[in-house]
Design an enzyme around this catalytic site. Structure first.
Site, mmCIF file in Angstrom:
data_model
loop_
_atom_site.group_PDB
_atom_site.id
_atom_site.type_symbol
_atom_site.label_atom_id
_atom_site.label_comp_id
_atom_site.label_asym_id
_atom_site.label_seq_id
_atom_site.Cartn_x
_atom_site.Cartn_y
_atom_site.Cartn_z
ATOM 1 N N ASP A 127 -0.227 -8.996 -1.851
ATOM 2 C CA ASP A 127 -1.206 -7.972 -1.466
ATOM 3 C C ASP A 127 -2.615 -8.435 -1.824
ATOM 4 O O ASP A 127 -2.842 -9.631 -2.028
ATOM 5 C CB ASP A 127 -0.864 -6.660 -2.181
ATOM 6 C CG ASP A 127 -1.153 -5.437 -1.334
ATOM 7 O OD1 ASP A 127 -2.341 -5.074 -1.210
ATOM 8 O OD2 ASP A 127 -0.199 -4.862 -0.794
ATOM 9 N N HIS A 173 -5.941 -1.591 -2.582
ATOM 10 C CA HIS A 173 -4.631 -1.583 -1.929
ATOM 11 C C HIS A 173 -3.562 -2.167 -2.850
ATOM 12 O O HIS A 173 -2.494 -1.578 -3.045
ATOM 13 C CB HIS A 173 -4.694 -2.357 -0.613
ATOM 14 C CG HIS A 173 -3.519 -2.120 0.294
ATOM 15 N ND1 HIS A 173 -2.350 -2.831 0.188
ATOM 16 C CD2 HIS A 173 -3.345 -1.251 1.322
ATOM 17 C CE1 HIS A 173 -1.492 -2.412 1.116
ATOM 18 N NE2 HIS A 173 -2.065 -1.457 1.820
ATOM 19 N N SER A 208 2.485 1.035 4.380
ATOM 20 C CA SER A 208 2.355 0.216 3.172
ATOM 21 C C SER A 208 2.917 0.926 1.954
ATOM 22 O O SER A 208 3.656 0.351 1.146
ATOM 23 C CB SER A 208 0.869 -0.084 2.886
ATOM 24 O OG SER A 208 0.420 -1.210 3.566
#
Length: 467
Positions: A228, A259, A407
């Site tokens: 990520d 994120h 996600s």
């Protein structure tokens, strides 16, 4: 994305110019919306729109309405058919001149038709696996006027992966076709670009919806890899959570942390924010910046994850089908690694999202607190299971926020599987897949469907099944 616009414009100009010049293939790179070695499976539907001109194929879009084969389907894994070699110019050695051929300098192969390339990709790079040593890598570069930008031995593929640069503006499809004529190259792929799957964005309802008791949840002694963005390792939710880190793009300054922080926190967060599997050891590979990554970076991160002996890999990103990524995922699965990926946020009519659509990868879609599907979720028979991913509370740099996207649904499934492996560490990836499918709470059409897969993750039912 300016680069994609330029590539589209350039391809249309090229097609127009070549209409009168003779047969050739032109390529473009359509934008992807944010969102053992046997025959590779052909799992992606047809649906690409192409414009056919006399002897010219202009590949404009990801999908086709006429049922034609898509680049990246299994039929495209074979080398293009050769076309006649042009006549040599004045002073050129005669064909087959033995003085010109040697193991280090093989005779030039016949020209091949340029390959059509789909998906978003780096416009001046190709990825190649090489059967040979460092000298072979250099010889290929010299023969085809390419730059060697990076090379390394892949743990999962077991061969050297070379990232060649194209310094003279040749289209990627042309260079791929030229490389196909060299027997020292094993695989030749675009350096595809992949996107993190975070949608635009109260209480975390995920525990209730996936039937997991938050007070009993644990991922202790389970190693989990996350590929990520960078993470905020000072965040209280990640205190003691990150067991190892790897920067797959060390030359790029770190700006994005939210994120990756959300994904790692949802999986194994501690303290005031409790993740789905607290106690799990997160091995974090930074492979994204600005929401983007490339195939060479992702493969390096996946290799690193395999070297850490992790049980699970979370891949909350989507991009085009790529042969090297598929082979990497196949090799990881053969090692016993459970692979979890986001199905994609590109909408009901979007093409399949990869790596989620590969065999052996658990493709996760997102639902809300009423078990309704996120409207912008990808659809398709590759969707395996559903989990909360709409307005879920997650840690971000400096605090917490409400996030939406496949996600985050993928991270919740990764956390749930971590609980299963904590409770029953001897279960393998095949058992996990079978158990998830058999115990999921059916949503939508009866049985597995293209919206919800087998249905909503039911952790309690899986834990009961193990006994």
């Amino acid at each position: 994305m300016a680069g994609n616009v330029l590539k589209r414009s350039a391809s249309l100009v090229l097609a127009t110019a070549l209409l009168a010049a003779g047969p050739v293939f032109a390529q473009t790179a359509p934008t992807v919306q944010p969102s053992d070695n046997g025959q590779l499976p052909d799992r992606e539907p047809s649906g690409r729109l192409v414009v056919i001109l006399p002897d010219i194929l202009v590949d404009l879009f990801d999908g086709a309405a006429d049922g034609s084969a898509r680049p990246g389907d299994s039929a495209d894994l074979t080398d293009p058919a050769p076309v006649p070699t042009p006549n040599p110019g004045p002073g050129s050695p005669p064909p087959g001149d033995p003085a010109q051929a040697s193991p280090a300098n093989p005779p030039p192969s016949p020209l091949t038709a340029p390959q059509a390339v789909s998906g978003d990709f780096v416009p001046d790079e190709v990825l190649v696996t090489i059967d040979g040593d460092a000298q072979s890598v250099q010889d290929i570069a010299a023969a085809l006027n390419l730059d060697i930008r990076s090379q390394r031995l892949s743990t999962l593929l077991g061969v050297t992966v070379v990232r060649y640069g194209i310094p003279d503006g040749r289209p990627v499809g042309v260079v791929l076709a030229q490389l196909a004529g060299d027997q020292r190259t094993l695989r030749r792929e675009p350096n595809h670009i992949y996107d993190l799957q975070q949608a635009a964005a109260i209480v975390n309802y995920a525990f209730q919806r996936i039937a997991l008791d938050s007070s009993a949840a644990s991922g202790e002694n389970v190693r989990v890899a996350v590929i990520d963005t960078a993470v905020d390792d000072t965040h209280p939710a990640l205190s003691g959570v990150i067991a190892g880190t790897f920067d797959a793009m060390p030359g790029t300054p770190v700006e994005d942390r939210d994120h990756g922080t959300s994904i790692a926190g949802l999986i194994a967060g501690v303290g005031p924010f409790r993740g789905i599997a607290p106690g799990a050891a997160i091995y974090h590979a930074r492979a994204f910046e600005g929401g983007k990554s490339t195939m060479d970076v992702l493969l390096a991160a996946l290799d690193w994850a395999a070297e850490q002996d992790v049980r699970i890999v979370n891949m909350s990103f989507v991009g085009p089908r790529n042969d090297l990524l598929e082979l990497g995922c196949m090799a990881a699965r053969k090692r016993g690694m459970v692979l979890v990926a986001a199905a994609g946020n590109n909408g009901p009519k979007a093409p399949y999202g990869y790596p989620a659509a590969y065999d052996g990868v658990i493709a996760v879609t997102a639902t809300d607190e009423k078990d309704e599907l996120m409207p912008k979720a990808n659809r398709g028979p590759y969707v395996f299971i559903s989990a909360p991913g709409v307005e879920v509370l997650a840690p971000v740099g400096g605090g917490t926020d409400v996030v939406t996207g496949t996600s985050f649904a993928a991270a919740i499934v990764t956390g749930a599987i971590t609980n299963l492996l904590h409770a029953a560490p001897d279960h393998d990836a095949g058992w996990i897949e079978e158990a998830l499918a058999e115990t999921a709470s059916d949503l939508g059409d009866k049985g597995r469907d293209s919206d919800f897969g087998f249905g909503l993750m039911n952790t309690r039912a899986v834990l009961d099944r193990k006994r």
